[in-house]
Design an enzyme around this catalytic site. Structure first.
Site: not given
Ligand code: NAD
Length: 281
Positions: A52, A96, A119
């Site tokens: 990422k 995460q 997200d």
């Protein structure tokens, strides 16, 4: 059969995003910033976060990774999120997953201000997506959606079957297809006859986590089949779709690896840029 090349599609998307970031920089004299919080030392999470960060740098985003040991207190993480929520240089925040057991995942998700929730997991974004309003959209289903649209720009009236009803994949995927005027059936572990449901579909999205569940004789000729699954087996990584069998019937199919996976990270960058743009309005 069209082999849907997710690596190529993701590279194209990153190139577009890179141009967009350069334009935003010249317009606003600043660039979107992505902050990722990584807790613990799980190898897959570390690899995801490294990828990422690398992709964010590639398109010119400001990127930062904040690392905590497994033993970090929930309070420390929540306080850091509050700090990032009010930091103007941070456009997007991602924690995460998975988290250590002593940290409440839902509390963490809800601590992120919805306007920085790249997200798309915050209940506000989930609600906005299902109401058809502007929202951050979970990265994997967004990637699937973009791949499907490349093959079939007009989805109106198509019959879509989504296999799996997770908050991460199946449910948001269903919303995206509904928004495109598909007739959507969402199936799951209690579905009575999954094969019969799949045989009706013009579009199948499989997000289950069972190796090669969707077989060749489950797929109508000319269906578009998107395989979200990533399953480790003795024969390497395979998807939720039996690739060899389904490729004989389908009009288009994503491989695993190299299909949906690369699009997920590119969509995270896209979401970060969208959050930045909304913050500048
Ligand atoms: P999950 O475990 O949260 O959900 C799985 C879903 O499948 C559930 O809704 C369950 O009801 C359904 N299911 C289970 N058995 C079934 C059966 N026999 N028939 C029909 N449905 C059944 O999984 P998830 O987080 O959505 O992930 C699914 C897969 O996607 C996993 O392999 C995961 O590794 C992969 N994944 C890939 C990406 C990517 O970027 N490509 C991202 C996230 C997840």
């Amino acid at each position: 059969m069209i082999l849907i090349d997710g690596k190529k599609a993701a590279a194209e998307l990153r190139a577009e995003l890179k141009e967009e970031v350069a334009e935003l920089k010249s317009k606003h004299n600043k660039v979107p910033g992505l902050t990722v919080i990584l807790i613990g030392d799980l190898t897959p999470s570390q690899i995801y976060v490294r990828n990422k960060e690398k992709s964010a740098n590639e398109v010119g985003l400001k990127s930062e990774v904040i690392k905590y040991p497994d033993s970090v207190e929930e309070k420390t993480v929540l306080e850091k999120i509050q700090e990032l929520n009010s930091d103007e240089t941070v456009s997007g925040i991602l924690v995460q997953l998975p988290l250590p057991k002593h940290i409440d995942k839902q509390k963490v998700i809800e601590a992120i201000v919805p306007s920085k929730d790249v997200d798309g997991f915050h209940p506000m974004n989930v609600g906005n997506l299902s109401s058809g309003y502007e929202s951050s959209i979970p990265c994997t289903p967004l990637g699937c959606y973009l791949l499907i649209k490349k093959i079939e720009p007009n989805l109106s009236g198509k019959k879509a079957v989504v296999v799996g009803r997770s908050n991460l994949n199946g449910k948001p995927m269903t919303q995206l297809l509904l928004k495109e005027n598909c007739t959507v059936t969402i199936t799951h572990s209690k579905t009575k006859d999954l094969k019969a449901e799949c045989l009706e579909a013009d579009i199948i999205v499989a997000a289950v986590g069972i190796p090669e569940l969707v077989r060749g004789d489950w797929v109508k000729k000319d269906a578009i089949v998107i395989d979200v699954g990533i399953n480790k087996t003795d024969n390497g990584i395979v998807g939720d779709v039996h690739f060899d069998e389904v490729s004989k019937n389908a009009k288009a199919l994503t491989p695993v690896p190299g299909g949906v996976g690369p699009m997920t990270i590119a969509c995270l960058l896209k979401n970060t840029i969208e959050c930045f743009k909304r913050s500048q309005l």
